[in-house]
Design a protein around this motif. Structure first.
Motif, PDB file in Angstrom:
ATOM      1  N   ILE A   1       1.014  10.837   1.069  1.00 14.58           N
ATOM      2  CA  ILE A   1      -0.079  10.634   2.016  1.00 14.58           C
ATOM      3  C   ILE A   1      -1.403  10.763   1.277  1.00 14.58           C
ATOM      4  O   ILE A   1      -1.690  11.788   0.642  1.00 14.58           O
ATOM      5  N   GLY A   2      -2.181   9.679   1.345  1.00 11.30           N
ATOM      6  CA  GLY A   2      -3.537   9.688   0.811  1.00 11.30           C
ATOM      7  C   GLY A   2      -4.462  10.208   1.891  1.00 11.30           C
ATOM      8  O   GLY A   2      -4.389   9.769   3.039  1.00 11.30           O
ATOM      9  N   ILE A   3      -5.297  11.167   1.514  1.00 11.97           N
ATOM     10  CA  ILE A   3      -6.176  11.819   2.490  1.00 11.97           C
ATOM     11  C   ILE A   3      -7.640  11.591   2.112  1.00 11.97           C
ATOM     12  O   ILE A   3      -8.040  11.833   0.968  1.00 11.97           O
ATOM     13  N   ASN A   4      -8.419  11.146   3.092  1.00  8.40           N
ATOM     14  CA  ASN A   4      -9.869  11.050   2.930  1.00  8.40           C
ATOM     15  C   ASN A   4     -10.501  12.193   3.713  1.00  8.40           C
ATOM     16  O   ASN A   4     -10.167  12.412   4.874  1.00  8.40           O
ATOM     17  N   LEU A   5     -11.393  12.913   3.058  1.00 11.66           N
ATOM     18  CA  LEU A   5     -12.088  14.038   3.692  1.00 11.66           C
ATOM     19  C   LEU A   5     -13.432  13.593   4.251  1.00 11.66           C
ATOM     20  O   LEU A   5     -14.015  12.618   3.773  1.00 11.66           O
ATOM     21  N   ASN A   6     -13.932  14.315   5.235  1.00  9.35           N
ATOM     22  CA  ASN A   6     -15.268  14.051   5.763  1.00  9.35           C
ATOM     23  C   ASN A   6     -16.325  14.280   4.695  1.00  9.35           C
ATOM     24  O   ASN A   6     -17.296  13.553   4.610  1.00  9.35           O
ATOM     25  N   SER A   7     -16.092  15.314   3.858  1.00  9.14           N
ATOM     26  CA  SER A   7     -17.051  15.666   2.815  1.00  9.14           C
ATOM     27  C   SER A   7     -16.306  16.315   1.652  1.00  9.14           C
ATOM     28  O   SER A   7     -15.318  17.020   1.867  1.00  9.14           O
ATOM     29  N   ALA A   8     -16.799  16.123   0.443  1.00 13.57           N
ATOM     30  CA  ALA A   8     -16.170  16.725  -0.739  1.00 13.57           C
ATOM     31  C   ALA A   8     -16.142  18.244  -0.639  1.00 13.57           C
ATOM     32  O   ALA A   8     -15.224  18.892  -1.146  1.00 13.57           O
TER      33      ALA A   8
ATOM     34  N   THR B   1      -5.997   9.195   6.975  1.00 14.08           N
ATOM     35  CA  THR B   1      -4.845   9.302   6.078  1.00 14.08           C
ATOM     36  C   THR B   1      -4.180   7.934   5.959  1.00 14.08           C
ATOM     37  O   THR B   1      -4.333   7.076   6.827  1.00 14.08           O
ATOM     38  N   GLU B   2      -3.444   7.759   4.870  1.00 16.75           N
ATOM     39  CA  GLU B   2      -2.581   6.595   4.713  1.00 16.75           C
ATOM     40  C   GLU B   2      -1.247   7.107   4.210  1.00 16.75           C
ATOM     41  O   GLU B   2      -1.186   7.846   3.219  1.00 16.75           O
ATOM     42  N   THR B   3      -0.162   6.726   4.892  1.00 16.91           N
ATOM     43  CA  THR B   3       1.164   7.230   4.572  1.00 16.91           C
ATOM     44  C   THR B   3       2.002   6.142   3.919  1.00 16.91           C
ATOM     45  O   THR B   3       2.088   5.024   4.424  1.00 16.91           O
ATOM     46  N   LEU B   4       2.625   6.500   2.787  1.00 19.74           N
ATOM     47  CA  LEU B   4       3.532   5.612   2.071  1.00 19.74           C
ATOM     48  C   LEU B   4       4.896   6.287   2.057  1.00 19.74           C
ATOM     49  O   LEU B   4       5.039   7.387   1.522  1.00 19.74           O
ATOM     50  N   ILE B   5       5.892   5.653   2.650  1.00 22.23           N
ATOM     51  CA  ILE B   5       7.236   6.235   2.692  1.00 22.23           C
ATOM     52  C   ILE B   5       8.005   5.778   1.456  1.00 22.23           C
ATOM     53  O   ILE B   5       8.038   4.588   1.139  1.00 22.23           O
ATOM     54  N   SER B   6       8.620   6.732   0.773  1.00 17.52           N
ATOM     55  CA  SER B   6       9.416   6.432  -0.412  1.00 17.52           C
ATOM     56  C   SER B   6      10.804   5.970   0.029  1.00 17.52           C
ATOM     57  O   SER B   6      11.465   6.632   0.821  1.00 17.52           O
ATOM     58  N   LEU B   7      11.243   4.848  -0.512  1.00 23.46           N
ATOM     59  CA  LEU B   7      12.578   4.342  -0.204  1.00 23.46           C
ATOM     60  C   LEU B   7      13.628   4.931  -1.152  1.00 23.46           C
ATOM     61  O   LEU B   7      14.766   5.136  -0.774  1.00 23.46           O
ATOM     62  N   GLN B   8      13.240   5.170  -2.401  1.00 24.71           N
ATOM     63  CA  GLN B   8      14.110   5.836  -3.365  1.00 24.71           C
ATOM     64  C   GLN B   8      13.267   6.376  -4.513  1.00 24.71           C
ATOM     65  O   GLN B   8      12.098   6.033  -4.650  1.00 24.71           O
ATOM     66  N   ASN B   9      13.869   7.243  -5.307  1.00 23.56           N
ATOM     67  CA  ASN B   9      13.202   7.900  -6.435  1.00 23.56           C
ATOM     68  C   ASN B   9      14.002   7.622  -7.710  1.00 23.56           C
ATOM     69  O   ASN B   9      14.710   8.483  -8.204  1.00 23.56           O
ATOM     70  N   PRO B  10      13.931   6.371  -8.224  1.00 23.34           N
ATOM     71  CA  PRO B  10      14.793   5.997  -9.341  1.00 23.34           C
ATOM     72  C   PRO B  10      14.453   6.678 -10.670  1.00 23.34           C
ATOM     73  O   PRO B  10      15.314   6.776 -11.548  1.00 23.34           O
ATOM     74  N   ILE B  11      13.233   7.179 -10.821  1.00 19.95           N
ATOM     75  CA  ILE B  11      12.834   7.892 -12.045  1.00 19.95           C
ATOM     76  C   ILE B  11      12.230   9.224 -11.625  1.00 19.95           C
ATOM     77  O   ILE B  11      11.297   9.268 -10.839  1.00 19.95           O
ATOM     78  N   SER B  12      12.804  10.298 -12.142  1.00 18.46           N
ATOM     79  CA  SER B  12      12.273  11.637 -11.876  1.00 18.46           C
ATOM     80  C   SER B  12      12.529  12.474 -13.114  1.00 18.46           C
ATOM     81  O   SER B  12      13.656  12.837 -13.406  1.00 18.46           O
TER      82      SER B  12
END
Length: 152
Positions: free
Chosen positions: A72-79, A136-147
């Motif tokens: 999840i990418g988060i944007n804040l109101n202020s730094a 916020t922007e949410t990106l769902i992971s489908l798989q984790n082929p490299i860890s």
């Protein structure tokens, strides 16, 4: 000790311990044709230099029922909201990693949940409920082929 330079023996020790942190010093000594004392001294030096920061138990999140991984990418109101927001995010057990980033987001987090419904609850009732979070922007992971971690 912070300028400790690792050599090939140190690298071999690190690789072996990363594969199995429970490998006995005597076994490492035999494998690398040095004394167990040498292995002990090398490991202690790498601990003092901050190269080895601890050992860790690895668990299967899937076996524990955590089937949904997302970022999840988060944007804040202020730094200036960053320190307090980080404290609030750290209190959420579903947030397993957080990064202070450049680019589109102020904070980028990794979240593990049991289901999409659980993710929706966490997102709406916990993360987006933090007042300092603008969007916020949410990106769902489908798989984790490299860890993996960085190899010395």
């Amino acid at each position: 000790m912070e300028n400790y330079q690792i050599d090939n023996l140190d690298k071999q020790i690190l690789h072996a311990l990363m594969a199995n942190a429970r490998t006995p010093y005597a076994e490492l000594a035999k494998r690398f044709n040095v004394s167990a004392g040498t292995i002990h001294v090398r490991i202690e030096k790498m601990k003092q230099a901050g190269i080895i920061t601890g050992t860790q138990l690895t668990i299967s999140t899937k076996q524990l029922g955590y089937d949904v991984c997302c970022f999840i990418g988060i944007n804040l109101n202020s730094a200036r909201d960053y320190p307090q927001t980080l404290i609030k995010l750290e209190a959420l057990e579903e947030v397993v990693e957080a990064y202070y980033t450049t680019g589109n987001y102020s904070i980028f987090i990794k979240v593990m949940t049991r289901s999409i419904d659980h993710l929706q609850d966490v997102l709406i009732n916990k993360i987006q409920a933090i007042e300092a979070i603008q969007s916020t922007e949410t990106l769902i992971s489908l798989q984790n082929p490299i860890s993996r971690t960085v190899m010395p």
